[in-house]
Design a protein around this motif. Structure first.
Motif, PDB file in Angstrom:
ATOM      1  N   PRO A  54       0.811  -1.211   0.000  1.00  0.00           N
ATOM      2  CA  PRO A  54       0.000   0.000   0.000  1.00  0.00           C
ATOM      3  C   PRO A  54       0.846   1.263   0.000  1.00  0.00           C
ATOM      4  N   ASN A  55       0.350   2.278  -0.679  1.00  0.00           N
ATOM      5  CA  ASN A  55       0.939   3.621  -0.617  1.00  0.00           C
ATOM      6  C   ASN A  55       2.397   3.661  -1.071  1.00  0.00           C
ATOM      7  N   ARG A  56       2.674   2.888  -2.127  1.00  0.00           N
ATOM      8  CA  ARG A  56       3.992   2.938  -2.770  1.00  0.00           C
ATOM      9  C   ARG A  56       3.778   3.267  -4.237  1.00  0.00           C
ATOM     10  N   ALA A  57       4.837   3.797  -4.844  1.00  0.00           N
ATOM     11  CA  ALA A  57       4.791   4.080  -6.276  1.00  0.00           C
ATOM     12  C   ALA A  57       5.908   3.321  -6.955  1.00  0.00           C
ATOM     13  N   THR A  58       5.616   2.774  -8.126  1.00  0.00           N
ATOM     14  CA  THR A  58       6.668   2.168  -8.940  1.00  0.00           C
ATOM     15  C   THR A  58       6.717   2.947 -10.243  1.00  0.00           C
ATOM     16  N   GLY A  59       7.796   2.759 -10.985  1.00  0.00           N
ATOM     17  CA  GLY A  59       7.816   3.480 -12.257  1.00  0.00           C
ATOM     18  C   GLY A  59       9.156   3.453 -12.924  1.00  0.00           C
ATOM     19  N   GLU A  60       9.114   3.823 -14.198  1.00  0.00           N
ATOM     20  CA  GLU A  60      10.349   3.903 -14.989  1.00  0.00           C
ATOM     21  C   GLU A  60      10.128   4.892 -16.101  1.00  0.00           C
ATOM     22  N   GLY A  61      11.206   5.564 -16.463  1.00  0.00           N
ATOM     23  CA  GLY A  61      11.090   6.541 -17.539  1.00  0.00           C
ATOM     24  C   GLY A  61      10.099   7.600 -17.139  1.00  0.00           C
ATOM     25  N   GLY A  62       9.200   7.944 -18.015  1.00  0.00           N
ATOM     26  CA  GLY A  62       8.235   8.987 -17.688  1.00  0.00           C
ATOM     27  C   GLY A  62       6.952   8.446 -17.100  1.00  0.00           C
ATOM     28  N   ARG A  63       6.938   7.174 -16.671  1.00  0.00           N
ATOM     29  CA  ARG A  63       5.685   6.587 -16.195  1.00  0.00           C
ATOM     30  C   ARG A  63       5.781   6.163 -14.757  1.00  0.00           C
ATOM     31  N   SER A  64       4.714   6.247 -14.047  1.00  0.00           N
ATOM     32  CA  SER A  64       4.691   5.683 -12.699  1.00  0.00           C
ATOM     33  C   SER A  64       3.300   5.142 -12.408  1.00  0.00           C
ATOM     34  N   ALA A  65       3.242   4.280 -11.416  1.00  0.00           N
ATOM     35  CA  ALA A  65       1.963   3.731 -10.960  1.00  0.00           C
ATOM     36  C   ALA A  65       1.886   3.939  -9.462  1.00  0.00           C
ATOM     37  N   LEU A  66       0.823   4.585  -9.007  1.00  0.00           N
ATOM     38  CA  LEU A  66       0.655   4.890  -7.585  1.00  0.00           C
ATOM     39  C   LEU A  66      -0.449   4.003  -7.017  1.00  0.00           C
ATOM     40  N   TRP A  67      -0.156   3.380  -5.898  1.00  0.00           N
ATOM     41  CA  TRP A  67      -1.164   2.557  -5.214  1.00  0.00           C
ATOM     42  C   TRP A  67      -2.227   3.464  -4.621  1.00  0.00           C
ATOM     43  N   LEU A  68      -3.482   3.218  -4.957  1.00  0.00           N
ATOM     44  CA  LEU A  68      -4.582   3.997  -4.369  1.00  0.00           C
ATOM     45  C   LEU A  68      -5.447   3.117  -3.468  1.00  0.00           C
ATOM     46  N   GLY A  69      -5.431   1.821  -3.718  1.00  0.00           N
ATOM     47  CA  GLY A  69      -6.260   0.909  -2.950  1.00  0.00           C
ATOM     48  C   GLY A  69      -5.875  -0.502  -3.322  1.00  0.00           C
ATOM     49  N   PRO A  70      -6.382  -1.502  -2.631  1.00  0.00           N
ATOM     50  CA  PRO A  70      -5.966  -2.871  -2.918  1.00  0.00           C
ATOM     51  C   PRO A  70      -6.282  -3.300  -4.348  1.00  0.00           C
ATOM     52  N   ASP A  71      -7.199  -2.605  -5.005  1.00  0.00           N
ATOM     53  CA  ASP A  71      -7.458  -2.947  -6.402  1.00  0.00           C
ATOM     54  C   ASP A  71      -7.506  -1.703  -7.275  1.00  0.00           C
ATOM     55  N   GLU A  72      -6.782  -0.681  -6.892  1.00  0.00           N
ATOM     56  CA  GLU A  72      -6.871   0.579  -7.622  1.00  0.00           C
ATOM     57  C   GLU A  72      -5.515   1.278  -7.693  1.00  0.00           C
ATOM     58  N   TYR A  73      -5.147   1.759  -8.868  1.00  0.00           N
ATOM     59  CA  TYR A  73      -3.864   2.415  -9.076  1.00  0.00           C
ATOM     60  C   TYR A  73      -4.056   3.647  -9.952  1.00  0.00           C
ATOM     61  N   LEU A  74      -3.188   4.633  -9.749  1.00  0.00           N
ATOM     62  CA  LEU A  74      -3.162   5.782 -10.639  1.00  0.00           C
ATOM     63  C   LEU A  74      -1.902   5.652 -11.492  1.00  0.00           C
ATOM     64  N   VAL A  75      -2.091   5.502 -12.784  1.00  0.00           N
ATOM     65  CA  VAL A  75      -0.951   5.400 -13.692  1.00  0.00           C
ATOM     66  C   VAL A  75      -0.698   6.785 -14.270  1.00  0.00           C
ATOM     67  N   VAL A  76       0.531   7.256 -14.099  1.00  0.00           N
ATOM     68  CA  VAL A  76       0.894   8.604 -14.528  1.00  0.00           C
ATOM     69  C   VAL A  76       1.843   8.495 -15.706  1.00  0.00           C
ATOM     70  N   THR A  77       1.593   9.282 -16.741  1.00  0.00           N
ATOM     71  CA  THR A  77       2.485   9.269 -17.893  1.00  0.00           C
ATOM     72  C   THR A  77       2.640  10.681 -18.440  1.00  0.00           C
ATOM     73  N   GLU A  78       3.546  10.830 -19.386  1.00  0.00           N
ATOM     74  CA  GLU A  78       3.807  12.167 -19.962  1.00  0.00           C
ATOM     75  C   GLU A  78       2.550  12.734 -20.612  1.00  0.00           C
ATOM     76  N   PRO A  79       2.438  14.059 -20.668  1.00  0.00           N
ATOM     77  CA  PRO A  79       1.276  14.656 -21.334  1.00  0.00           C
ATOM     78  C   PRO A  79       1.136  14.106 -22.754  1.00  0.00           C
ATOM     79  N   GLY A  80      -0.089  13.683 -23.095  1.00  0.00           N
ATOM     80  CA  GLY A  80      -0.347  13.166 -24.432  1.00  0.00           C
ATOM     81  C   GLY A  80      -0.158  11.671 -24.555  1.00  0.00           C
ATOM     82  N   GLY A  81       0.472  11.065 -23.558  1.00  0.00           N
ATOM     83  CA  GLY A  81       0.730   9.628 -23.667  1.00  0.00           C
ATOM     84  C   GLY A  81      -0.418   8.764 -23.196  1.00  0.00           C
ATOM     85  N   GLU A  82      -1.474   9.394 -22.664  1.00  0.00           N
ATOM     86  CA  GLU A  82      -2.507   8.600 -21.974  1.00  0.00           C
ATOM     87  C   GLU A  82      -3.338   7.754 -22.938  1.00  0.00           C
ATOM     88  N   ALA A  83      -3.619   8.272 -24.140  1.00  0.00           N
ATOM     89  CA  ALA A  83      -4.529   7.531 -25.016  1.00  0.00           C
ATOM     90  C   ALA A  83      -3.912   6.195 -25.426  1.00  0.00           C
TER      91      ALA A  83
END
Lengths: 197, 91, 1004
Positions: A65-94
Motif C-alpha cells: 500500500p501507498n507505494r509508487a513504482t515506475g520507470e522513464g516517464g511513467r509511474s503507478a501509484l497505489w490507491l487501494g488494494p485494487d486501484e492504481y493511478l498510472v501517470v504518464t507524460e502529457p499526451g501519452g494517456e490515449a
C-alpha cells in the motif's frame, strides 16, 4: 473553424505564477505540472491480468500500500488494494490506455482521468513544513520517502501525495475543481518560508 | 480526534474517515422479512456502553470499508479487521 | 517619584540596558525586556490593577503565572484589543498599552463598588431568587446585571493578524520545560527520538528561573543553559517556548498554542510570520511535567492588592528584580514559603513575622528564628484590611484542630502578605487524557492515578515537590517513553540535586474566624467572587454534588478555570456535606488549559479559504459575464446572467424564452459522473436502480431512479451504455460523492463477488448543455462530425466524435423538454468548447442560461429535482413515477422498503401540479396547503402538504407550482389554499406536466 486547434487549459492556466520553474535556491518553490496523462486502473493485483499489465507498463504495479513504482516517464501509484493511478507524460494517456485495456482483457478497468486532476509540485528544504500546515500525514524522512505516496487531505481538499525525490520534492494531485483554491492556499502557506533558504 | 488504523494505510487521523455505524448488520431476506424485521435492519442499533463493533470507511484515503472494535467509553480501538474477515473473539 | 521605585538595583533575568515604554490606564511607565506586565506594574508601584467580576473589589497581582485570578486587563486597542488577559503572562514589549477591566469611570474610583456594599443581597445565585417582579422586567434587569458584572470587551473590527496551524508527529511530547521536563527531554532526545518540548514561558527552566537551587554541583540556571544548548543541537528535538499545551484528546492527540509574536510590538513583527500557531500533535508518548500551582489561604478579605502567593513573591524578586512590597508578613501551612522569606531578606524587604499554621517545631521555622525573624507557630492570619491596598493583617492562634481560634488576636502592619496553602499538582492535562485522579491525603492534593493513555507524569505534576525527585522522575519518564516508542537508550544516572528535608504540610482549607462569622468575605474563587459562604449556601440549598455547586456558585467557571480555587472549594464543600474530599470528587477538566484565541483555531481557514468553492472549467467565462452565482453543494453555479439593468426575474424570463424559442447554453459540468466497467455492470445497475437495465443497447441512455433501502427516493440520473460492459452513470450535482460512496459501500460490504469497477469521472468531463429548437444549427455552425439529425442522434442516445475539433460525447438527453444535447468534452477543452458554441450560436440568438432558468424549464415539464421536490420521505409512487419501478425484478435496493405498511397506505402525500386562481400570484415555495375554506383559527390547522417548487412560467405566462399533497393523485381538479403569512392563495390541483405534456418538442 474546424481547422483551428482547440485550446487545452489546465485549471491553473489563468494564474501565470503557476507555470514558474522550480528553483533550487529557494526554501520552497511551487509550480503546476499540467495535463499529465492520468489513468485510473482497477484490477485484482493477484490475477494474470496484473502480469499482462506489468508487461504493458514496463514495470510491476506496487505490491505494498501507498507505494509508487515506475520507470522513464511513467509511474503507478497505489490507491487501494485494487486501484492504481498510472501517470504518464502529457499526451501519452490515449495510447497507454489502449495497451492497458488490451492487457486487461476485460478483467479490470482502465479509465482516462487526465482532466479530472492536476498536479502541483512543491519542493525545497521547507516543503515539509508547508505541507504540515494543512496535511496530517507524517512526512518525516524516517517514515515517508521518495517512492511513497498517500491519499489524504491538504487544507480542505483531498489529494494524492507522491514524494518524487529527496529535495524533498512532492507531487500533489488535486481535483480540477479545487485546484485554484489549493494553489492559492499553498502560495499563502509558503509565504513565510519563501524568502529563507 | 481518534487515530484510526486503516488495515491498508496504517494509522491516520479520524478526519480521513467516515463512520459507517454498527457493523455486522445482516440484511434480512427481503421476501421473508416482516415489516418489523425490515425496520430493525434499517433503524435499530444496539448502542452499547463499552465494546462496539462498527464500520468505518477511509473516505479521504484508500476508500476501503473495514470493521473496527472500539470501546465507546474510552475510545480505545481494540481491533481492526477487513470486511471479508470475521468478528474477532475474546476482546 | 523615581522611575520604577520597586525595581531592585541588581539581579533578575531582565535586560537593564534596554528600556520598554508602556501605558497602563493612560499613564506612561517604563520596564525592561524580561518583564511581564505584572512585574513591570509592581516595579512601578502600581498595586491596584483591576476590579473584581461581581463585587468590583479592588484587586492586584496575586500570582506570577497562568493561575492569576485577579490581575486581568484589556490589552491593546482597536482591532488588536484582547480582553481578559492575565497581566502575569503578558511579556512586556515597547509600546504596550493596557487598561483595567470592569470599572467605571476608572479603577481607583469605580461606581460598581456599590455591588460590594450590597454584597449581602448578592450572594451566589441571587439572580435565581430576585429581580422577579414584574415578570417582564427580567429582560431589563438582565441587561443591567450583565453590564454591572463582566470582563473585557471583544473587538468589533476584523482580526488583522495571521494565524497558522501545524500538524506535527512526535515520538514524545513533553508538556513543561522545568527541571522534570528538561530531564525528560535530555534522556529521550539523546536516544534520537523525535521530541517536542513545550513550555508556556518565554524561557525554559520553570521554577529554576526563580528558586535558589543546585544541579549536578552547579547553579541550576547553568544546568538549564547547558541542557538547552544540548537540546538545540539534537536535530530531532524541537523546542517550543511560549507554547502552552492546551488540550489532551484521544489517542495522544494534543494541541499546543505557540505565541509566536505576541511578545513583540505588533508593528515590529515580520508580516508573513503568524501571530500564533496552533500545533496539532500526534505523539506516540507523552510526559506531563506541568509542575504545580500554589494554593491561597481562605480568610476574611484575602483578596486585597498586596496579598500574593509566596512563590510568586519569590519569582518577582529573583526573576524580575522587583521588590513586591516594603514590609511583609508570610502566612503558610507548609515549608515552601520559607524560601520566600530568604528571598525577601535578600531584597531588603522588612519581614514583620512568619505566621505558620503548624504548631510543632519545624527545621524551617527554627532557621528563621535563628536569623532573628519572628515565627508565630500555630497561628493564622484571620483578617486583612486596607482599602485599595493592604495595610495590616489580624493574626490569632488556632486551636488544636485548626477549626477555631484559641486566643486573642493582634494586628501586624504590612503592605505585602505572602500566602501559601500548599501546592496542587497541575493535573489538568492528565485529567483531560482520561486519567483517574487520586487524593494524596498527606500532601492534601490530587495527584495522577491510573493513566488511560500512553502518558507519564513526572515531578511536581505527580506530587513530587523535591527537586531531586523531579529530575529523577523526568529522566526516568523520558527514557521509558523513548523506549516505548522504539528508541533504545542506555541506562544513565539522572541529574542530581541535594536532598531536601521537608516537614509535612498541615492542610488548612478555611481559616476560622471570630464567631465563625463573615464567611461571605472569605474568597475561594477570586475571579468570580465566590466566597466560603456561597459554598455553604449551595450545600444548604441542596446543591451538594460538586458539579452542582460549581454551576450554582460559578466557582471554577472563570477564565482561570479555578486553578487556585478548586481544591479549596472542594474541601469546604466536603466540610459542609460531611464527606471526605476524594468522595466529593472534582469537576471535569476541560480543554483548553488557558484561553485560546479563536483566530488560532481558525488558522488560515478564513476569508476565501473558509469554504473552498468548486469551480468548473467555464467559471472564468461566467465570472467575466457578470453571472450571479448560487451555491449548489460545494459548487458555485451561475444562477442567472443579468443583462444591463436586469433584475433576476427579467433575466430568468429572458433565458427561459431563449431556450423555448431559440437556443440556450447551460454549464452542466457539475453533474456527477461515474464510469462503470465489468461483467456484472448490469447486475449492479439492476440492484441499485428501480428499473431494469439488461435491455439497454450500446449507445442508448436511460433515466434511472435510485432508492435507499427504506424505499425513499435518494437520487436520479441518466445512465448510458457506452460499450459491451461499459456504462456511464450520472447523478445530481449535490449527490455525486454520496452516490459514488453508496455504490462502493454495497460493493465492498455486501456484494463482494461482483465483477464490476467504478471510477469517478465527475471532474474529468466538462459538460455544455445546448437546448432549444435551434440547437442543431449551432452544432453545425460550430462544426461537428457527428450526425445530429433525428435519425442520427435519436432522443436518449449517445454519439462519439468531435465538436469544433474537440473530442466529444454527445448525449441527446433533455432536462428542459426542448431539443437538447449535453456535450461532454475532456475538461481541458471545457472553456474552449463553451466559447466556440457561444460564438457559433450568436447568429441564432443563443443565451447562456443559469440554474434558475433550468429549474423553471424543468418544472414546466413536471420533472422532479431530487432534494427539492423530495426530502428523503418520498417514494416513487408518491411522485407518480410507478412506471419506473420494475416489480418483476427479484430484488433491488428499496423494493422491500416500498412494501412497508406506512408506504402503501392511502392518504400519503403525492406530487401534483398547482395552478393558482390568479395567474399572476406565485405561491412561495414551502407554503403549507390547507383545505379550501379551512378556518385558520383552529389549533392545529390540518395541513394537507406543502409546495415544493414554484415559479413564474414564461412559456405559459402564468405561475406554476408543484406540491406534495395528501392523496393528491385522487384530487385532480380540487381547489385548495396555500397559506402565506398574511393571506391565502386559492389554487387547483392538476397535472404537473404544464408544458408540452405529450413531449413532442423533446423528440425534435
Amino acid at each position: 473553424m474546424a481547422d483551428a486547434v482547440p485550446v487545452a487549459r489546465s485549471p491553473l492556466a489563468h494564474l501565470p505564477e503557476a507555470a514558474r520553474e522550480m528553483r533550487d535556491d529557494l526554501a520552497v518553490s511551487l509550480r503546476e505540472r499540467p495535463l499529465l496523462g492520468l489513468l485510473n486502473l482497477r484490477l485484482d493485483a493477484a490475477s494474470e491480468a496484473a502480469q499482462r499489465v506489468k508487461a504493458a507498463l514496463g514495470f510491476g504495479l506496487p505490491g505494498e500500500p501507498n507505494r509508487a513504482t515506475g520507470e522513464g516517464g511513467r509511474s503507478a501509484l497505489w490507491l487501494g488494494p485494487d486501484e492504481y493511478l498510472v501517470v504518464t507524460e502529457p499526451g501519452g494517456e490515449a495510447a497507454l490506455a489502449r495497451s492497458l485495456a488490451e492487457a486487461l482483457q476485460d478483467r479490470g478497468a482502465v479509465t482516462d482521468v487526465s482532466d479530472g486532476r492536476t498536479a502541483i509540485e512543491i519542493a525545497g528544504s521547507r516543503a515539509r513544513d508547508v505541507l504540515a500546515t494543512g496535511c496530517s500525514l507524517d512526512l518525516h524522512p524516517r517514515v515517508f520517502r521518495a517512492g511513497q505516496c498517500a491519499q489524504s487531505g491538504l487544507a480542505k481538499a483531498r489529494i494524492i501525495l507522491h514524494q518524487i525525490d529527496d529535495r524533498p520534492g512532492y507531487r500533489v494531485f488535486v481535483e480540477r475543481s479545487h485546484a485554484e483554491y489549493l494553489w492559492l492556499w499553498l502560495m499563502d502557506a509558503a509565504a513565510e518560508y519563501r524568502a529563507a533558504t | 480526534m481518534l487515530l484510526i488504523p486503516c488495515p491498508w494505510c496504517g494509522p491516520r487521523e479520524e478526519g480521513e474517515f467516515a463512520p459507517g455505524g454498527e457493523g455486522h448488520i445482516r440484511r434480512p431476506e427481503p421476501q421473508a422479512a416482516s415489516d418489523q424485521d425490515w425496520a430493525e435492519y434499517l433503524y435499530y442499533r444496539t448502542n452499547p456502553k463499552g465494546l462496539h463493533f462498527e464500520r468505518w470507511v477511509h473516505a479521504a484515503g484508500c476508500r476501503r470499508w473495514f470493521n473496527v472494535a472500539r470501546d465507546t467509553v474510552t475510545h480505545e480501538i481494540r481491533a481492526v479487521y477487513k470486511m471479508s474477515e470475521n468478528r474477532p473473539e475474546g476482546l | 517619584m523615581p522611575p520604577q521605585p520597586f525595581r531592585l538595583p541588581q539581579g533578575g533575568r531582565i535586560d537593564r540596558s534596554r528600556s520598554l515604554a508602556f501605558t497602563f490606564n493612560g499613564r506612561r511607565y517604563d520596564g525592561h525586556p524580561g518583564d511581564t506586565l505584572a512585574s513591570a506594574l509592581l516595579a512601578n508601584g502600581v498595586a491596584l490593577v483591576a476590579r473584581s467580576f461581581k463585587y468590583h473589589r479592588p484587586r492586584g497581582v496575586m500570582s506570577a503565572g497562568a493561575e492569576e485570578a485577579c490581575a486581568f486587563v484589556q490589552l491593546g486597542e482597536g482591532a488588536r484589543s484582547d480582553p481578559n488577559c492575565r497581566a502575569t503572562q503578558i511579556e512586556l514589549f515597547d509600546g504596550l498599552t493596557a487598561a483595567s477591566l470592569n470599572c467605571w469611570p476608572n479603577v481607583q474610583l469605580d461606581f460598581g463598588v456599590v455591588s460590594d456594599r450590597l454584597h449581602r443581597l448578592l450572594p451566589a445565585g441571587f439572580y435565581y431568587k430576585t429581580f422577579m417582579w414584574p415578570r417582564r422586567g427580567w429582560l431589563t434587569y438582565e441587561k443591567l446585571i450583565r453590564r454591572a458584572a463582566g470582563l473585557g470587551r471583544a473587538p468589533s473590527e476584523p482580526d488583522p493578524d495571521r494565524y497558522e496551524k501545524r500538524f506535527a508527529h512526535a515520538d514524545l511530547l513533553i508538556a513543561g520545560g522545568g527541571p522534570a521536563g528538561l530531564a525528560a527531554a535530555l534522556a529521550a532526545g539523546r536516544t534520537g527520538a523525535r521530541v517536542i518540548l513545550a513550555d508556556e514561558n518565554g524561557e525554559f527552566g520553570g521554577q529554576l528561573l526563580w528558586r535558589d537551587a543546585e544541579i549536578d554541583g552547579e547553579p541550576a540556571l547553568r544546568w538549564v543553559e547547558r541542557s538547552l544548548a544540548e537540546l538545540s543541537s539534537l536535530p530531532e528535538v524541537r523546542l517550543l517556548p511560549r507554547s502552552t499545551v492546551a488540550g489532551y484528546y484521544d489517542h495522544n492527540f494534543l494541541t499546543v498554542l505557540e505565541r509566536v509574536t505576541d511578545h513583540l510590538s505588533p508593528f515590529a513583527a515580520p508580516t508573513a510570520t503568524p501571530r500564533q500557531r496552533l500545533w496539532k500533535v500526534r505523539a506516540r508518548q507523552v510526559v506531563l511535567a506541568t509542575g504545580a500551582i500554589e494554593r491561597p489561604l481562605v480568610f476574611i478579605n484575602n483578596d486585597l492588592p498586596g496579598i500574593m502567593l509566596a512563590g510568586a513573591a519569590q519569582a518577582y524578586i529573583r526573576r524580575h528584580a522587583v521588590r513586591p512590597g516594603g514590609r511583609a508578613v508570610i502566612f503558610t501551612n507548609n515549608d515552601s514559603a520559607y524560601e520566600t522569606v530568604a528571598a525577601l531578606s535578600e531584597a531588603g524587604v522588612a519581614i514583620t513575622a512568619v505566621i505558620d499554621a503548624r504548631a510543632g517545631d519545624t527545621a524551617a521555622a527554627e532557621a528563621c528564628l535563628r536569623r532573628g525573624i519572628e515565627v508565630l507557630r500555630g497561628h493564622a492570619v484571620i483578617d486583612a484590611s486596607g482599602g485599595h491596598a493592604l495595610r495590616e493583617v489580624t493574626v490569632a492562634p488556632l486551636d488544636g484542630s485548626a477549626t477555631a481560634l484559641a486566643g486573642a488576636a493582634s494586628t501586624l502592619r504590612c503592605d505585602l502578605l505572602c500566602v501559601s496553602g500548599g501546592w496542587s499538582p497541575t493535573v489538568h492535562l492528565f485529567s483531560q487524557s482520561g486519567g483517574k485522579l487520586a487524593f494524596d491525603a498527606a500532601s492534601g492534593c490530587f495527584i495522577p492515578g491510573e493513566s488511560r493513555q500512553a502518558e507519564r507524569s513526572a515531578g511536581a505534576a505527580r506530587g513530587s515537590f523535591d527537586l531531586a525527585a523531579c529530575l529523577a522522575e523526568g529522566h526516568a519518564a523520558g527514557l521509558a517513553a523513548a523506549r516505548a516508542a522504539g528508541f533504545a537508550g542506555p541506562d544513565s544516572p539522572p541529574p542530581q540535586a541535594p536532598a531536601q528535608a521537608m516537614s509535612p504540610i498541615r492542610p488548612l482549607w478555611e481559616v476560622p474566624s471570630p464567631h465563625q462569622g463573615r464567611r461571605d468575605r472569605k474568597f475561594v474563587d477570586l475571579q468570580n467572587d465566590v466566597t466560603a459562604a456561597d459554598i455553604a449556601l449551595a450545600a444548604r440549598e441542596g446543591y451538594r454534588s460538586v458539579e452542582h455547586t460549581k454551576r450554582y456558585t460559578t466557582a471554577g467557571m472563570g477564565v482561570d478555570q479555578g486553578k487556585t480555587g478548586n481544591l479549596n472549594t472542594l474541601a469546604i464543600l466536603a466540610g459542609e456535606t460531611q464527606g471526605a474530599i476524594p468522595a466529593v470528587g472534582t469537576t471535569t477538566f476541560r480543554p483548553p488549559y488557558t484561553p485560546v484565541t479563536i483566530g488560532a483555531l481558525a488558522g488560515r481557514g478564513v476569508g476565501d479559504f473558509y469554504d473552498p468553492v468548486r469551480k468548473t472549467p467555464m467559471s472564468p467565462w461566467h465570472e467575466a459575464r457578470g453571472a450571479v452565482f448560487e451555491p449548489v453543494g460545494k459548487w458555485r453555479r451561475p444562477l442567472y446572467y443579468p443583462g444591463p439593468g436586469e433584475g433576476m426575474e427579467a433575466a430568468v424570463r429572458r433565458e427561459c424564452l431563449a431556450v423555448r424559442n431559440a437556443v440556450g447554453l447551460c454549464d452542466a459540468s457539475t453533474l456527477g459522473k461515474i464510469d462503470i466497467k465489468g461483467r456484472d455492470a448490469v447486475t449492479l445497475l439492476d440492484r441499485v436502480y428501480t428499473n431494469s437495465w439488461g435491455s439497454l443497447a450500446i449507445g442508448r441512455c436511460r433515466y434511472g431512479l435510485m432508492l435507499k433501502d427504506d424505499g425513499m427516493v435518494f437520487d436520479d440520473g441518466v445512465t448510458t451504455r457506452l460499450g459491451e460492459r461499459h456504462y456511464l452513470m450520472t447523478t445530481t450535482s449535490g449527490h455525486a460523492e454520496a452516490v459514488f460512496g453508496w455504490l462502493e459501500e454495497w460493493l465492498q460490504c455486501e456484494w463482494l463477488g461482483l465483477d464490476v469497477y467504478l471510477t469517478s469521472v465527475t471532474t474529468h468531463w466538462a459538460t455544455a448543455m445546448l437546448a432549444g429548437p435551434r440547437a442543431r444549427e449551432v452544432l453545425a455552425a460550430a462544426g461537428t462530425d457527428i450526425d445530429t439529425s433525428r435519425a442520427g442522434s435519436p432522443y436518449m442516445t449517445v454519439r462519439e466524435g468531435h465538436v469544433a475539433g474537440i473530442p466529444a460525447r454527445l448525449f441527446r438527453v433533455s432536462f428542459t423538454g426542448e431539443l437538447s444535447f449535453e456535450i461532454n468534452v475532456p475538461a481541458r477543452y471545457g472553456l474552449a468548447l463553451w466559447e466556440t458554441l457561444m460564438a457559433a450560436g450568436a447568429a441564432f440568438g443563443i443565451e447562456p442560461i443559469g440554474t434558475e432558468a433550468l429549474h423553471v424549464l424543468r418544472a414546466e415539464k413536471g420533472y422532479i429535482v431530487v432534494g427539492h421536490d423530495t426530502d428523503g420521505t418520498v417514494t416513487p409512487y408518491d411522485l407518480g413515477m410507478g412506471w419506473i419501478v420494475d416489480q418483476k425484478k427479484p430484488d433491488f435496493i428499496g423494493k422491500r422498503g416500498l412494501r412497508r405498511s406506512d408506504l402503501v397506505r392511502t392518504g400519503r402525500r403525492q406530487l401534483v401540479g398547482l395552478l393558482t386562481d390568479d395567474p399572476a400570484q406565485i405561491i412561495p415555495e414551502g407554503s403549507q396547503i390547507v383545505r379550501s375554506g379551512a378556518s385558520l383559527a383552529a389549533t392545529p390547522v390540518p395541513m394537507l402538504g406543502h409546495v415544493t417548487s414554484s415559479y413564474w412560467s414564461p412559456a405559459l405566462q402564468r405561475s406554476i407550482a408543484m406540491a406534495l399533497i395528501e392523496g393528491g393523485q385522487d384530487r385532480q381538479g380540487e381547489a385548495v389554499e396555500a397559506v402565506l403569512p398574511d393571506r391565502t392563495l386559492r389554487a387547483v390541483i392538476g397535472t404537473s406536466r404544464f408544458y408540452d405534456p405529450e413531449g413532442v418538442r423533446l423528440h425534435g
